[in-house]
Design an enzyme around this catalytic site. Structure first.
Site, PDB file in Angstrom:
ATOM      1  N   CYS A  16       0.920  -1.025  -0.121  1.00  0.00           N
ATOM      2  CA  CYS A  16      -0.060  -0.102   0.023  1.00  0.00           C
ATOM      3  C   CYS A  16       0.811   1.078   0.037  1.00  0.00           C
ATOM      4  O   CYS A  16       2.037   0.914  -0.302  1.00  0.00           O
ATOM      5  CB  CYS A  16      -0.862  -0.009   1.169  1.00  0.00           C
ATOM      6  SG  CYS A  16      -0.179   0.446   2.961  1.00  0.00           S
ATOM      7  N   ASN A  19       2.321   1.502   4.572  1.00  0.00           N
ATOM      8  CA  ASN A  19       2.716   0.300   5.125  1.00  0.00           C
ATOM      9  C   ASN A  19       2.181   0.410   6.321  1.00  0.00           C
ATOM     10  O   ASN A  19       3.146  -0.209   7.223  1.00  0.00           O
ATOM     11  CB  ASN A  19       4.051  -0.206   4.810  1.00  0.00           C
ATOM     12  CG  ASN A  19       4.518  -1.639   5.182  1.00  0.00           C
ATOM     13  OD1 ASN A  19       5.659  -1.778   5.554  1.00  0.00           O
ATOM     14  ND2 ASN A  19       3.345  -2.571   4.797  1.00  0.00           N
ATOM     15  N   CYS A  21      -1.585   0.490   7.387  1.00  0.00           N
ATOM     16  CA  CYS A  21      -3.098   0.133   7.392  1.00  0.00           C
ATOM     17  C   CYS A  21      -3.199  -1.079   6.592  1.00  0.00           C
ATOM     18  O   CYS A  21      -3.242  -2.142   7.041  1.00  0.00           O
ATOM     19  CB  CYS A  21      -3.916   1.363   7.006  1.00  0.00           C
ATOM     20  SG  CYS A  21      -3.644   2.774   7.992  1.00  0.00           S
ATOM     21  N   ARG A  22      -3.374  -0.828   5.099  1.00  0.00           N
ATOM     22  CA  ARG A  22      -3.771  -2.016   4.399  1.00  0.00           C
ATOM     23  C   ARG A  22      -2.728  -3.332   4.085  1.00  0.00           C
ATOM     24  O   ARG A  22      -3.194  -4.180   4.330  1.00  0.00           O
ATOM     25  CB  ARG A  22      -4.103  -1.369   3.075  1.00  0.00           C
ATOM     26  CG  ARG A  22      -5.335  -0.543   3.017  1.00  0.00           C
ATOM     27  CD  ARG A  22      -5.590   0.291   1.688  1.00  0.00           C
ATOM     28  NE  ARG A  22      -4.410   1.240   1.632  1.00  0.00           N
ATOM     29  CZ  ARG A  22      -4.312   1.926   0.437  1.00  0.00           C
ATOM     30  NH1 ARG A  22      -5.338   1.729  -0.789  1.00  0.00           N
ATOM     31  NH2 ARG A  22      -3.379   2.852   0.395  1.00  0.00           N
ATOM     32  N   SER A  23      -1.582  -2.703   3.962  1.00  0.00           N
ATOM     33  CA  SER A  23      -0.653  -3.936   3.737  1.00  0.00           C
ATOM     34  C   SER A  23      -0.180  -4.453   4.681  1.00  0.00           C
ATOM     35  O   SER A  23      -0.029  -6.046   4.680  1.00  0.00           O
ATOM     36  CB  SER A  23       0.627  -3.213   2.739  1.00  0.00           C
ATOM     37  OG  SER A  23       1.370  -2.292   3.511  1.00  0.00           O
ATOM     38  N   ASP A 127      -8.214   3.024   1.147  1.00  0.00           N
ATOM     39  CA  ASP A 127      -7.513   3.586   2.281  1.00  0.00           C
ATOM     40  C   ASP A 127      -8.288   3.880   3.679  1.00  0.00           C
ATOM     41  O   ASP A 127      -8.873   5.043   3.383  1.00  0.00           O
ATOM     42  CB  ASP A 127      -6.440   4.680   2.053  1.00  0.00           C
ATOM     43  CG  ASP A 127      -5.417   4.975   2.968  1.00  0.00           C
ATOM     44  OD1 ASP A 127      -5.341   4.519   4.369  1.00  0.00           O
ATOM     45  OD2 ASP A 127      -4.354   5.506   2.844  1.00  0.00           O
TER      46      ASP A 127
END
Length: 160
Positions: A16, A19, A21-23, A127
């Site tokens: 993301c 690095n 939140c999402r990933s 996000d």
């Protein structure tokens, strides 16, 4: 039926922007689901930007993973040129990160670089950083669906 592919060769990088939140959530969820399915794969995460290098994941990401019993313990790092040779699959969270990855991808890259959503519905992972807590829950549920779709594609359907 046991997967026909050699799972020891599957190495996945979830990407993301920062690095945090999402990933890292995607990394934790994919690793957890693969383990539940008896697949031994390597999973890591990184960001296309270096804003948060060395930081732990966002506390909302950690709380969401813990709520679902998914272990998480990564530290933010930025995508490196070597990642395109080290990993077999690089999964971008959205189109902007996919474009960023493609712009830094070296000519000798061996990794498959794709939008993670391309394994299921083609949708990006939004996000959740500036949103409310339910955004993190939505990202978690999307990561579960995408993890299963990715593993089904790479190893064959769990129902076969």
């Amino acid at each position: 039926m046991a997967p026909s592919n050699d799972s020891s060769e599957v190495k996945v990088l979830v990407v993301c922007l920062g690095n945090i939140c999402r990933s890292p959530m995607g990394e934790a969820v994919l690793q957890h689901i693969a383990k539940e399915r008896g697949l031994n794969i390597t999973v890591d995460s990184a960001g296309t930007a270096g804003y948060h290098v060395g930081e732990e994941p966002d506390e909302r990401t950690v709380a969401t993973c813990k709520k679902h019993g998914v272990p998480i313990g990564s530290h933010a790092r930025q995508v490196a040129t070597s990642d395109f040779l080290k990993f077999t699959h690089i999964l971008a969270s959205d189109e902007n990160n996919l474009r960023n990855l493609q712009s830094v991808k070296p000519g000798n890259a061996t990794a498959s670089v794709r939008l993670w959503g391309s394994y299921l519905d083609g949708l990006p992972i939004p996000d959740p950083y500036y949103g409310k807590a339910n955004g993190f829950e939505n990202v978690y549920q999307q990561c579960v669906r995408l993890s299963n779709a990715f593993l089904d594609d790479v190893f064959g359907s769990k129902d076969s």
